[in-house]
Design a protein around this motif. Structure first.
Motif, PDB file in Angstrom:
ATOM      1  N   VAL A 102      -3.480 -16.839  -2.025  1.00 28.45           N
ATOM      2  CA  VAL A 102      -4.740 -17.496  -2.351  1.00 28.45           C
ATOM      3  C   VAL A 102      -5.237 -16.960  -3.698  1.00 28.45           C
ATOM      4  CG1 VAL A 102      -7.173 -17.547  -1.643  1.00 28.45           C
ATOM      5  CG2 VAL A 102      -5.383 -18.042   0.019  1.00 28.45           C
ATOM      6  N   THR A 103      -4.840 -15.732  -3.985  1.00 29.41           N
ATOM      7  CA  THR A 103      -5.223 -15.122  -5.265  1.00 29.41           C
ATOM      8  C   THR A 103      -4.174 -15.479  -6.320  1.00 29.41           C
ATOM      9  OG1 THR A 103      -4.111 -13.119  -4.502  1.00 29.41           O
ATOM     10  CG2 THR A 103      -6.489 -13.195  -4.251  1.00 29.41           C
ATOM     11  N   ALA A 124       0.836  -1.200   0.000  1.00 29.42           N
ATOM     12  CA  ALA A 124       0.000   0.000   0.000  1.00 29.42           C
ATOM     13  C   ALA A 124       0.877   1.260   0.000  1.00 29.42           C
ATOM     14  CB  ALA A 124      -0.926  -0.005   1.215  1.00 29.42           C
ATOM     15  N   LEU A 133      -3.305  -7.285  -3.299  1.00 27.80           N
ATOM     16  CA  LEU A 133      -2.376  -6.860  -4.348  1.00 27.80           C
ATOM     17  C   LEU A 133      -3.100  -6.392  -5.610  1.00 27.80           C
ATOM     18  CD1 LEU A 133      -0.033  -9.814  -3.608  1.00 27.80           C
ATOM     19  CD2 LEU A 133       0.768  -7.431  -3.652  1.00 27.80           C
ATOM     20  N   GLY A 149      -7.403  -4.306   0.259  1.00 27.46           N
ATOM     21  CA  GLY A 149      -6.342  -4.779   1.152  1.00 27.46           C
ATOM     22  C   GLY A 149      -5.471  -5.803   0.468  1.00 27.46           C
ATOM     23  N   GLU A 209       9.560   3.033   6.827  1.00 28.11           N
ATOM     24  CA  GLU A 209       9.255   1.623   7.106  1.00 28.11           C
ATOM     25  C   GLU A 209      10.057   1.183   8.334  1.00 28.11           C
ATOM     26  OE1 GLU A 209       7.328  -1.072   6.306  1.00 28.11           O
ATOM     27  OE2 GLU A 209       8.583  -2.038   7.823  1.00 28.11           O
TER      28      GLU A 209
HETATM   29  C1  LIG Z   1      -2.749 -14.687   6.003  1.00 26.66           C
HETATM   30  C2  LIG Z   1      -2.927 -13.683   4.925  1.00 26.66           C
HETATM   31  C3  LIG Z   1      -3.104 -14.091   3.616  1.00 26.66           C
HETATM   32  C4  LIG Z   1      -3.247 -13.167   2.598  1.00 26.66           C
HETATM   33  N1  LIG Z   1      -3.397 -13.598   1.313  1.00 26.66           N
HETATM   34  C5  LIG Z   1      -3.491 -12.712   0.320  1.00 26.66           C
HETATM   35  C6  LIG Z   1      -3.580 -13.118  -1.046  1.00 26.66           C
HETATM   36  O1  LIG Z   1      -3.609 -14.292  -1.361  1.00 26.66           O
HETATM   37  N2  LIG Z   1      -3.636 -12.164  -2.006  1.00 26.66           N
HETATM   38  C7  LIG Z   1      -3.617 -10.842  -1.720  1.00 26.66           C
HETATM   39  O2  LIG Z   1      -3.637 -10.026  -2.653  1.00 26.66           O
HETATM   40  N3  LIG Z   1      -3.571 -10.436  -0.434  1.00 26.66           N
HETATM   41  C8  LIG Z   1      -3.509 -11.318   0.572  1.00 26.66           C
HETATM   42  N4  LIG Z   1      -3.459 -10.883   1.878  1.00 26.66           N
HETATM   43  C9  LIG Z   1      -3.763  -9.473   2.202  1.00 26.66           C
HETATM   44  C10 LIG Z   1      -2.742  -8.402   1.991  1.00 26.66           C
HETATM   45  O3  LIG Z   1      -2.125  -8.493   0.734  1.00 26.66           O
HETATM   46  C11 LIG Z   1      -1.717  -8.255   3.083  1.00 26.66           C
HETATM   47  O4  LIG Z   1      -2.349  -8.067   4.328  1.00 26.66           O
HETATM   48  C12 LIG Z   1      -0.721  -7.107   2.839  1.00 26.66           C
HETATM   49  O5  LIG Z   1       0.375  -7.369   3.638  1.00 26.66           O
HETATM   50  C13 LIG Z   1      -1.264  -5.703   3.073  1.00 26.66           C
HETATM   51  O6  LIG Z   1      -0.312  -4.744   2.584  1.00 26.66           O
HETATM   52  P1  LIG Z   1      -0.148  -3.308   3.227  1.00 26.66           P
HETATM   53  O7  LIG Z   1       0.934  -2.622   2.535  1.00 26.66           O
HETATM   54  O8  LIG Z   1      -1.478  -2.648   3.285  1.00 26.66           O
HETATM   55  O9  LIG Z   1       0.233  -3.615   4.739  1.00 26.66           O
HETATM   56  P2  LIG Z   1       1.474  -4.435   5.312  1.00 26.66           P
HETATM   57  O10 LIG Z   1       1.978  -5.415   4.347  1.00 26.66           O
HETATM   58  O11 LIG Z   1       1.050  -4.877   6.657  1.00 26.66           O
HETATM   59  O12 LIG Z   1       2.591  -3.310   5.413  1.00 26.66           O
HETATM   60  C14 LIG Z   1       2.588  -2.338   6.429  1.00 26.66           C
HETATM   61  C15 LIG Z   1       4.028  -1.966   6.718  1.00 26.66           C
HETATM   62  O13 LIG Z   1       4.008  -0.898   7.647  1.00 26.66           O
HETATM   63  C16 LIG Z   1       5.087  -1.072   8.548  1.00 26.66           C
HETATM   64  N5  LIG Z   1       4.738  -0.316   9.761  1.00 26.66           N
HETATM   65  C17 LIG Z   1       3.750  -0.593  10.626  1.00 26.66           C
HETATM   66  N6  LIG Z   1       3.729   0.337  11.610  1.00 26.66           N
HETATM   67  C18 LIG Z   1       4.727   1.205  11.339  1.00 26.66           C
HETATM   68  C19 LIG Z   1       5.193   2.373  11.993  1.00 26.66           C
HETATM   69  N7  LIG Z   1       4.622   2.846  13.107  1.00 26.66           N
HETATM   70  N8  LIG Z   1       6.260   3.025  11.455  1.00 26.66           N
HETATM   71  C20 LIG Z   1       6.827   2.579  10.307  1.00 26.66           C
HETATM   72  N9  LIG Z   1       6.416   1.473   9.656  1.00 26.66           N
HETATM   73  C21 LIG Z   1       5.361   0.803  10.165  1.00 26.66           C
HETATM   74  C22 LIG Z   1       5.179  -2.575   8.733  1.00 26.66           C
HETATM   75  O14 LIG Z   1       6.467  -2.975   9.150  1.00 26.66           O
HETATM   76  C23 LIG Z   1       4.828  -3.099   7.334  1.00 26.66           C
HETATM   77  O15 LIG Z   1       5.950  -3.341   6.537  1.00 26.66           O
HETATM   78  C24 LIG Z   1      -3.277 -11.787   2.912  1.00 26.66           C
HETATM   79  C25 LIG Z   1      -3.127 -11.371   4.244  1.00 26.66           C
HETATM   80  C26 LIG Z   1      -2.949 -12.302   5.240  1.00 26.66           C
HETATM   81  C27 LIG Z   1      -2.795 -11.826   6.646  1.00 26.66           C
END
Ligand SMILES: Cc1cc2nc3c(=O)[nH]c(=O)nc-3n(C[C@H](O)[C@H](O)[C@H](O)COP(=O)(O)OP(=O)(O)OC[C@H]3O[C@@H](n4cnc5c(N)ncnc54)[C@H](O)[C@@H]3O)c2cc1C
Length: 412
Positions: A57-58, A19, A395, A393, A38
């Motif tokens: 899963v996707t 994101a 990719l 939430g 990060e």
């Molecule tokens: C079990 C599971 C299976 C999934 N399967 C799929 C799938 O098959 N396909 C799909 O598309 N999605 C899937 N997802 C959903 C999704 O893609 C993930 O949750 C993804 O990691 C979300 O990306 P993001 O960038 O929003 O958050 P995150 O990946 O959580 O990234 C947030 C980042 O912020 C950092 N951060 C947090 N707090 C702070 C702070 N205070 N200061 C600085 N840095 C900070 C963290 O270290 C982290 O690197 C799945 C999720 C889970 C939990």
């Protein structure tokens, strides 16, 4: 201390996952000066919060971060955790995302007279006109209070801290929750020869392949992933729904808990509480399996209707007959009697935006927003499930949300 120019940005993006990087991509396209902070490493959640055999899963073709759609050799496969990390890290490299790794943001507050926000971090103070919160939506695992009734010698983990079967002590394992994570972790243990007890929850299940294609491909063509949250009467209910269980493991397949029960993975009803080391369980295994199957059949029926309506040529529907019907199931289970040495909680996560000292959260601590725009002008959020669509939430959908938020920033 006044931060020098080096620490003043038009936008500070917090979080270097998909994101935060998608936001950075669009900010870069528009030439907006920004930094991505990060706390650990790029794609940290995929590195340290998934189990070893994790697969998407996707399907891979649905990985379409803006400007960087999946172009590998296995579009219909499901990347492993390590491959997802590489995909996201390569994405950051592809446009030179200005990421500072190892910078943890401890506090975001209203800032100086110029109206800039202050981000207090492990590496000093950063000032910004706009802040994008991109820290994901799965912050704190939900663990019920009655977990304290579990005897001390039993290891307790959650879906983000579970790694592999051999990291658990010898003995039987209890998995609580049958959503995507719970089912996949229960299978991971079962396939490794561990004795597994699984408490079911309200999760529905999905077919993997149907009428010649991945169900995700049908749903994509049906516009399912473009449906905005506003089109649902009860948005809160949509956001709270448990994800369908299905897996990308072994090249992608269904998870049929009935078939697993025939292989002695023991299924129980909803876990009500724990008293004196004994689980108190609902006798609702049959109802929960039937409900999961109802959704499974509903998805198939939706695809059938779509095929009919569009006159699409597709293989005939495959028959489905439940392979196991449970009778009465135990309503208590003694952890010690069964030699259960580990409990893995897979009943969800809650948000924690506590470090944002601004009026952006509601009484439940959840962030308030309209399509990523919070009530505090200049503060945005990205990456939450159903932020705008199913894919927000994930990719596949986060890029669209990031484009919308960055356009708002650019016009603001
Ligand atoms: C079990 C599971 C299976 C999934 N399967 C799929 C799938 O098959 N396909 C799909 O598309 N999605 C899937 N997802 C959903 C999704 O893609 C993930 O949750 C993804 O990691 C979300 O990306 P993001 O960038 O929003 O958050 P995150 O990946 O959580 O990234 C947030 C980042 O912020 C950092 N951060 C947090 N707090 C702070 C702070 N205070 N200061 C600085 N840095 C900070 C963290 O270290 C982290 O690197 C799945 C999720 C889970 C939990």
């Amino acid at each position: 201390m006044t931060p020098d120019d080096e620490a003043c940005f038009e936008v500070v993006v917090i979080g270097g996952g998909q994101a935060g990087l998608a936001a950075s991509y669009w900010l870069t396209q528009r030439g907006i000066r920004h930094v991505v902070l990060e706390r650990a490493r790029i794609a940290e959640a995929w590195r340290s919060e998934r189990w070893d055999t994790f697969c998407l899963v996707t399907p891979n073709w649905q990985c379409r971060l803006p400007g960087f759609p999946y172009d590998g050799s296995d579009p219909h496969g499901y990347m492993s955790g390590a491959e997802v990390v590489e995909y996201i890290a390569a994405y950051a490299r592809s446009f030179g995302a200005p990421v500072r790794e190892g910078v943890s943001v401890h506090e975001v507050t209203y800032g100086d007279e110029a109206g800039r926000f202050t981000c207090l971090t492990s590496e000093g103070t950063f000032l910004a006109q706009h802040v994008v919160l991109a820290i994901g939506g799965y912050h704190v695992p939900v663990i019920p209070e009655f977990a304290s009734e579990i005897p001390k010698g039993i290891v307790q983990l959650d879906a983000a801290s579970y790694r592999n079967p051999s990291a658990l002590p010898p003995g039987e394992v209890l998995v609580v929750g049958s959503g995507q994570s719970g089912c996949q972790i229960a299978e991971d243990l079962h396939l490794a020869g561990r004795s597994v007890h699984l408490c079911l929850g309200p999760a529905p299940r999905s077919p993997r392949m149907y009428r010649g294609r991945d169900v995700v491909a049908w749903l994509e063509d049906m516009g399912h992933y473009d449906t905005p949250i506003e089109s649902f009467a009860d948005q809160d209910a949509v956001r709270r729904k448990t994800n369908h269980y299905v897996t990308g493991r072994d090249g992608g397949r269904e998870i049929d808990l009935r078939a697993r029960a025939l292989e002695h993975l023991r299924l129980y009803g909803y876990l009500r509480t724990i008293e004196d080391g004994r689980l108190v369980l609902a006798d609702d295994v049959r109802m929960r399996l039937d409900q999961a199957d109802d959704t499974y059949m509903r998805i198939r029926a939706m695809i059938d209707a779509f095929i009919l309506e569009r006159g699409i040529s597709a293989p005939e529907p495959s028959p489905y007959l439940p392979c196991w019907i449970p009778g009465e199931t135990p309503t208590t289970l003694d952890l010690a009697d069964h030699g259960i040495s580990a409990v893995i909680w897979c009943i969800g996560f809650r948000q924690d935006f506590g470090f944002v000292k601004l009026p952006v959260t509601d009484e439940r601590g959840e962030i308030m927003h309209q399509r990523g725009i919070t009530p505090v002008s200049g503060v945005y959020v990205l990456g939450l499930p159903w932020l705008y669509t199913w894919g927000s939430g994930r990719l596949c959908g986060v890029g669209r949300d990031a484009a919308y938020v960055v356009e708002h920033i650019a016009n603001g």
